[in-house]
Design an enzyme around this catalytic site. Structure first.
Site, PDB file in Angstrom:
ATOM      1  N   LEU A   1      46.132   7.803  -5.647  1.00  0.00           N
ATOM      2  CA  LEU A   1      46.815   6.516  -5.654  1.00  0.00           C
ATOM      3  C   LEU A   1      48.280   6.754  -6.011  1.00  0.00           C
ATOM      4  O   LEU A   1      48.942   5.891  -6.562  1.00  0.00           O
ATOM      5  CB  LEU A   1      46.126   5.602  -6.683  1.00  0.00           C
ATOM      6  CG  LEU A   1      46.140   4.095  -6.419  1.00  0.00           C
ATOM      7  CD1 LEU A   1      45.577   3.764  -5.050  1.00  0.00           C
ATOM      8  CD2 LEU A   1      45.352   3.358  -7.497  1.00  0.00           C
TER       9      LEU A   1
ATOM     10  N   VAL B   1      40.000  28.364   5.679  1.00  0.00           N
ATOM     11  CA  VAL B   1      38.637  28.085   5.210  1.00  0.00           C
ATOM     12  C   VAL B   1      37.792  29.359   5.221  1.00  0.00           C
ATOM     13  O   VAL B   1      37.079  29.667   4.259  1.00  0.00           O
ATOM     14  CB  VAL B   1      37.978  27.004   6.106  1.00  0.00           C
ATOM     15  CG1 VAL B   1      36.504  26.845   5.775  1.00  0.00           C
ATOM     16  CG2 VAL B   1      38.721  25.688   5.974  1.00  0.00           C
TER      17      VAL B   1
ATOM     18  N   LYS C   1      52.661  19.817   0.519  1.00  0.00           N
ATOM     19  CA  LYS C   1      52.383  19.451  -0.871  1.00  0.00           C
ATOM     20  C   LYS C   1      52.660  20.679  -1.728  1.00  0.00           C
ATOM     21  O   LYS C   1      52.776  21.798  -1.198  1.00  0.00           O
ATOM     22  CB  LYS C   1      50.937  18.978  -1.026  1.00  0.00           C
ATOM     23  CG  LYS C   1      49.896  20.070  -0.807  1.00  0.00           C
ATOM     24  CD  LYS C   1      48.512  19.549  -1.155  1.00  0.00           C
ATOM     25  CE  LYS C   1      47.529  20.689  -1.239  1.00  0.00           C
ATOM     26  NZ  LYS C   1      46.178  20.239  -1.537  1.00  0.00           N
TER      27      LYS C   1
ATOM     28  N   PHE D   1      35.193  21.102   1.844  1.00  0.00           N
ATOM     29  CA  PHE D   1      36.062  20.055   1.301  1.00  0.00           C
ATOM     30  C   PHE D   1      37.218  20.658   0.507  1.00  0.00           C
ATOM     31  O   PHE D   1      37.709  20.060  -0.446  1.00  0.00           O
ATOM     32  CB  PHE D   1      35.242  19.112   0.401  1.00  0.00           C
ATOM     33  CG  PHE D   1      34.050  18.506   1.099  1.00  0.00           C
ATOM     34  CD1 PHE D   1      34.211  17.415   1.946  1.00  0.00           C
ATOM     35  CD2 PHE D   1      32.781  19.031   0.944  1.00  0.00           C
ATOM     36  CE1 PHE D   1      33.122  16.861   2.611  1.00  0.00           C
ATOM     37  CE2 PHE D   1      31.687  18.488   1.601  1.00  0.00           C
ATOM     38  CZ  PHE D   1      31.853  17.395   2.433  1.00  0.00           C
TER      39      PHE D   1
ATOM     40  N   ARG E   1      52.299  22.446   8.047  1.00  0.00           N
ATOM     41  CA  ARG E   1      51.720  21.697   9.166  1.00  0.00           C
ATOM     42  C   ARG E   1      51.771  20.200   8.874  1.00  0.00           C
ATOM     43  O   ARG E   1      51.330  19.746   7.832  1.00  0.00           O
ATOM     44  CB  ARG E   1      50.274  22.151   9.418  1.00  0.00           C
ATOM     45  CG  ARG E   1      50.218  23.498  10.116  1.00  0.00           C
ATOM     46  CD  ARG E   1      48.824  23.986  10.279  1.00  0.00           C
ATOM     47  NE  ARG E   1      48.241  24.393   9.001  1.00  0.00           N
ATOM     48  CZ  ARG E   1      46.992  24.818   8.859  1.00  0.00           C
ATOM     49  NH1 ARG E   1      46.196  24.879   9.907  1.00  0.00           N
ATOM     50  NH2 ARG E   1      46.540  25.176   7.676  1.00  0.00           N
TER      51      ARG E   1
ATOM     52  N   CYS F   1      44.693  18.599   7.686  1.00  0.00           N
ATOM     53  CA  CYS F   1      43.430  17.845   7.757  1.00  0.00           C
ATOM     54  C   CYS F   1      43.592  16.352   7.976  1.00  0.00           C
ATOM     55  O   CYS F   1      43.155  15.822   9.002  1.00  0.00           O
ATOM     56  CB  CYS F   1      42.623  18.073   6.491  1.00  0.00           C
ATOM     57  SG  CYS F   1      41.853  19.690   6.447  1.00  0.00           S
TER      58      CYS F   1
ATOM     59  N   ARG G   1      40.620  21.804  -0.987  1.00  0.00           N
ATOM     60  CA  ARG G   1      42.006  21.333  -1.020  1.00  0.00           C
ATOM     61  C   ARG G   1      42.899  22.555  -1.056  1.00  0.00           C
ATOM     62  O   ARG G   1      42.648  23.487  -1.836  1.00  0.00           O
ATOM     63  CB  ARG G   1      42.277  20.542  -2.300  1.00  0.00           C
ATOM     64  CG  ARG G   1      41.533  19.246  -2.413  1.00  0.00           C
ATOM     65  CD  ARG G   1      41.581  18.756  -3.847  1.00  0.00           C
ATOM     66  NE  ARG G   1      40.975  19.713  -4.755  1.00  0.00           N
ATOM     67  CZ  ARG G   1      41.124  19.693  -6.082  1.00  0.00           C
ATOM     68  NH1 ARG G   1      41.889  18.792  -6.650  1.00  0.00           N
ATOM     69  NH2 ARG G   1      40.532  20.586  -6.846  1.00  0.00           N
TER      70      ARG G   1
HETATM   71  C1  UDX Z   1      42.406  17.551   2.159  1.00  0.00           C
HETATM   72  C2  UDX Z   1      41.130  17.103   1.435  1.00  0.00           C
HETATM   73  O1  UDX Z   1      41.421  16.775   0.080  1.00  0.00           O
HETATM   74  C3  UDX Z   1      40.083  18.171   1.502  1.00  0.00           C
HETATM   75  O2  UDX Z   1      38.895  17.713   0.892  1.00  0.00           O
HETATM   76  C4  UDX Z   1      39.840  18.508   2.956  1.00  0.00           C
HETATM   77  O3  UDX Z   1      38.883  19.511   3.087  1.00  0.00           O
HETATM   78  C5  UDX Z   1      41.120  18.935   3.646  1.00  0.00           C
HETATM   79  O4  UDX Z   1      42.094  17.899   3.487  1.00  0.00           O
HETATM   80  P1  UDX Z   1      44.501  19.080   1.614  1.00  0.00           P
HETATM   81  O5  UDX Z   1      44.950  18.871   3.019  1.00  0.00           O
HETATM   82  O6  UDX Z   1      44.589  20.458   1.044  1.00  0.00           O
HETATM   83  O7  UDX Z   1      42.959  18.654   1.460  1.00  0.00           O
HETATM   84  O8  UDX Z   1      45.386  18.135   0.712  1.00  0.00           O
HETATM   85  P2  UDX Z   1      45.196  17.047  -0.437  1.00  0.00           P
HETATM   86  O9  UDX Z   1      45.454  17.626  -1.769  1.00  0.00           O
HETATM   87  O10 UDX Z   1      43.958  16.278  -0.274  1.00  0.00           O
HETATM   88  O11 UDX Z   1      46.475  16.149  -0.116  1.00  0.00           O
HETATM   89  C6  UDX Z   1      46.683  15.623   1.196  1.00  0.00           C
HETATM   90  C7  UDX Z   1      48.028  14.959   1.314  1.00  0.00           C
HETATM   91  O12 UDX Z   1      48.037  13.718   0.627  1.00  0.00           O
HETATM   92  C8  UDX Z   1      49.198  15.747   0.762  1.00  0.00           C
HETATM   93  O13 UDX Z   1      50.255  15.655   1.712  1.00  0.00           O
HETATM   94  C9  UDX Z   1      49.556  15.038  -0.528  1.00  0.00           C
HETATM   95  O14 UDX Z   1      50.906  15.165  -0.877  1.00  0.00           O
HETATM   96  C10 UDX Z   1      49.194  13.605  -0.181  1.00  0.00           C
HETATM   97  N1  UDX Z   1      48.838  12.756  -1.337  1.00  0.00           N
HETATM   98  C11 UDX Z   1      47.733  13.050  -2.083  1.00  0.00           C
HETATM   99  C12 UDX Z   1      49.585  11.623  -1.638  1.00  0.00           C
HETATM  100  O15 UDX Z   1      50.585  11.327  -0.961  1.00  0.00           O
HETATM  101  N2  UDX Z   1      49.200  10.813  -2.673  1.00  0.00           N
HETATM  102  C13 UDX Z   1      48.113  11.091  -3.422  1.00  0.00           C
HETATM  103  O16 UDX Z   1      47.827  10.303  -4.353  1.00  0.00           O
HETATM  104  C14 UDX Z   1      47.358  12.239  -3.132  1.00  0.00           C
END
Ligand code: UDX
Length: 438
Positions: free
Chosen positions: A251, A11, A324, A150, A331, A261, A152
């Site tokens: 979804l 961040v 992802k 916020f 982590r 996070c 990502r």
């Molecule tokens: C998240 C929040 O989006 C962000 O606003 C916050 O500040 C930190 O946490 P991030 O951890 O980078 O960000 O990942 P994000 O893209 O939100 O995805 C989180 C997890 O959810 C990933 O493991 C992703 O694979 C999973 N995911 C996301 C799903 O399984 N299905 C979905 O439809 C969307």
């Protein structure tokens, strides 16, 4: 304006570089000397699309500098953004805010009238009020505000430069003005600005993450029901998401969420709500967490069935280690957790990831790693697709088939072209979707 960023992790670096790019003079500090040396020469500590270019540009402009000396940083500017980590406490659900407290204590003796500490770290609600009380003792004329991020991962540079909203929790007009000035270029182009009290600002962050995590676990729970009922969760998600009140984003069913996070934030939120006597109000998050973890177990169990019930002597290829795509972060990665669990059950597991191998190797040294997809799949009894990197969609299943022991693939992220893989002779399993012929 002049400002500092204390804590140059994910961040902090992105925020520091973005603010320098807006024209501010930014000094970043960290206790990690190696990191500061690397940052000073324009090398970011994490893989993030566009970050290296942004960092190099802003460092070269002279507007972004780094130091390990927090006292000189305290004297450099009237506004200090705190971006240090707040990990989950070992053996507990609650967040560890000691680093944030330490930064406030280190800055306090150097602060004068009108100076402002701005917390960006994700903290339990009430932390800002407690820190403000602490600050009043040593720096009574300084202010404390909360301004959650916020970002990502994978889109951090973009999210930081063009956020969907700016939330500032402040206790005075002066503090709001300082933040409005710092974010002026964004406000001029219409980014919504929410002025709240500090507690509400702290809550906006965990409430947002809780909602998103719940949405993901909801659709993964539906995947379990679809499996039992012989229905198709992908078609379900599309049709449910077409309702504009629900929307299709977040979804996507699959292996569930991970990263730095969501898991820790929902657990920290539950712990804090319990302390506040309203644990029942967010008890559903325990279920959200359980559904999420269950997707990992379900994938391990499915793999076990596909290798004939015993992992001993099984070769398992794992595509993806990052939590992802477009991230090297492992982590709480669902992919790495599944790979480790299968290895512990006795299989030989070879993992591919285009970016996260170094981090994966230190987090899970018992696994085998390769940067080559065909090598990962050599002699595999089953191939597990666990992180939706775009390059896995481009794999030619016909070319891969002769390399494996059995052409069986689990698409835990639902992004492979199932027809193409099946036409190439593969048995493709996608949790929540019926097998052809079922
Ligand atoms: C998240 C929040 O989006 C962000 O606003 C916050 O500040 C930190 O946490 P991030 O951890 O980078 O960000 O990942 P994000 O893209 O939100 O995805 C989180 C997890 O959810 C990933 O493991 C992703 O694979 C999973 N995911 C996301 C799903 O399984 N299905 C979905 O439809 C969307």
């Amino acid at each position: 304006m002049r400002m500092t960023v204390i804590g140059t992790g994910y961040v902090g670096v992105v925020h520091a570089a973005t603010m320098a790019d807006l024209g501010h003079e930014v000094l970043g500090t960290d206790i990690d000397e190696e990191r500061i040396a690397a940052l000073s020469s324009g090398t970011p500590p994490v893989y993030e699309p566009g970050l290296q270019e942004l960092l190099q540009r802003t460092v070269a402009s002279g507007r972004l500098r780094f130091t390990t000396d927090v006292a000189s940083a305290a004297r450099f500017a009237p506004a200090h953004f705190v971006c240090v980590g707040t990990p989950q406490q070992p053996g507990a659900k609650r967040a560890d805010v000691r680093s944030v407290e330490a930064v406030v204590d280190a800055l306090a003796p150097h602060l004068g009238p009108g100076d402002l500490i701005v917390g960006k770290s994700t903290v339990p609600v009430g932390t800002a009020a407690r820190l403000a009380e602490r600050l009043r003792r040593t720096a009574p004329q300084a202010g404390l505000a909360w301004n959650p991020e916020f970002l990502r991962e994978g889109f951090a540079v973009q999210d930081s430069a063009a956020p969907e909203r700016i939330v500032v929790g402040v206790t005075s007009e002066h503090d709001e003005e300082v933040l409005r000035e710092l974010y002026a270029p964004m406000l001029r182009v219409g980014v919504p600005f929410f002025r709240t009290d500090p507690s509400t600002a702290e809550l906006v962050k965990v409430a947002s993450n809780s909602f998103l995590a719940t949405k993901i676990s909801f659709i993964n729970a539906m995947a379990e029901v679809c499996d039992a009922a012989g229905a198709d969760v992908i078609m379900l998600a599309q049709a449910v998401g077409a309702d504009s009140r629900i929307g299709p984003r977040f979804l996507q069913p699959g292996l569930g969420f991970g990263g730095s996070c969501f898991p820790k934030d929902i657990r920290g939120f539950m712990a804090r709500a319990e302390e506040l006597g309203v644990g029942g109000a967010v008890a559903f998050l325990d279920e959200v967490d359980a559904i999420n973890t269950r997707q990992r177990t379900r994938t391990v169990e499915l793999t076990g069935r596909l290798v004939g019930g015993s992992f001993a002597d099984a070769n398992v290829a794992v595509l993806g280690a990052a939590f992802k795509p477009d991230s090297d972060d492992v982590r709480d990665s669902p992919a790495l957790a599944v790979a480790e669990s299968i290895r512990r059950r006795g299989a030989r597991v070879r993992v591919h990831d285009p970016e996260a191998l170094d981090n994966a190797r230190s987090a899970a040294p018992g696994l085998q790693y390769t940067l080559d997809v065909p090598k990962a799949c050599e002699d595999a009894d089953v191939v597990l697709h666990l992180t939706a990197w775009p390059e896995y969609r481009a794999i030619d299943p016909a070319a891969l088939a002769p390399l494996v022991r059995r052409p069986t693939v689990v698409d835990a992220r639902h992004t492979l072209d199932a027809d193409r893989w099946r036409e190439a002779g593969w048995s493709l399993h996608a949790p929540g979707r019926p097998q052809p012929g079922e």
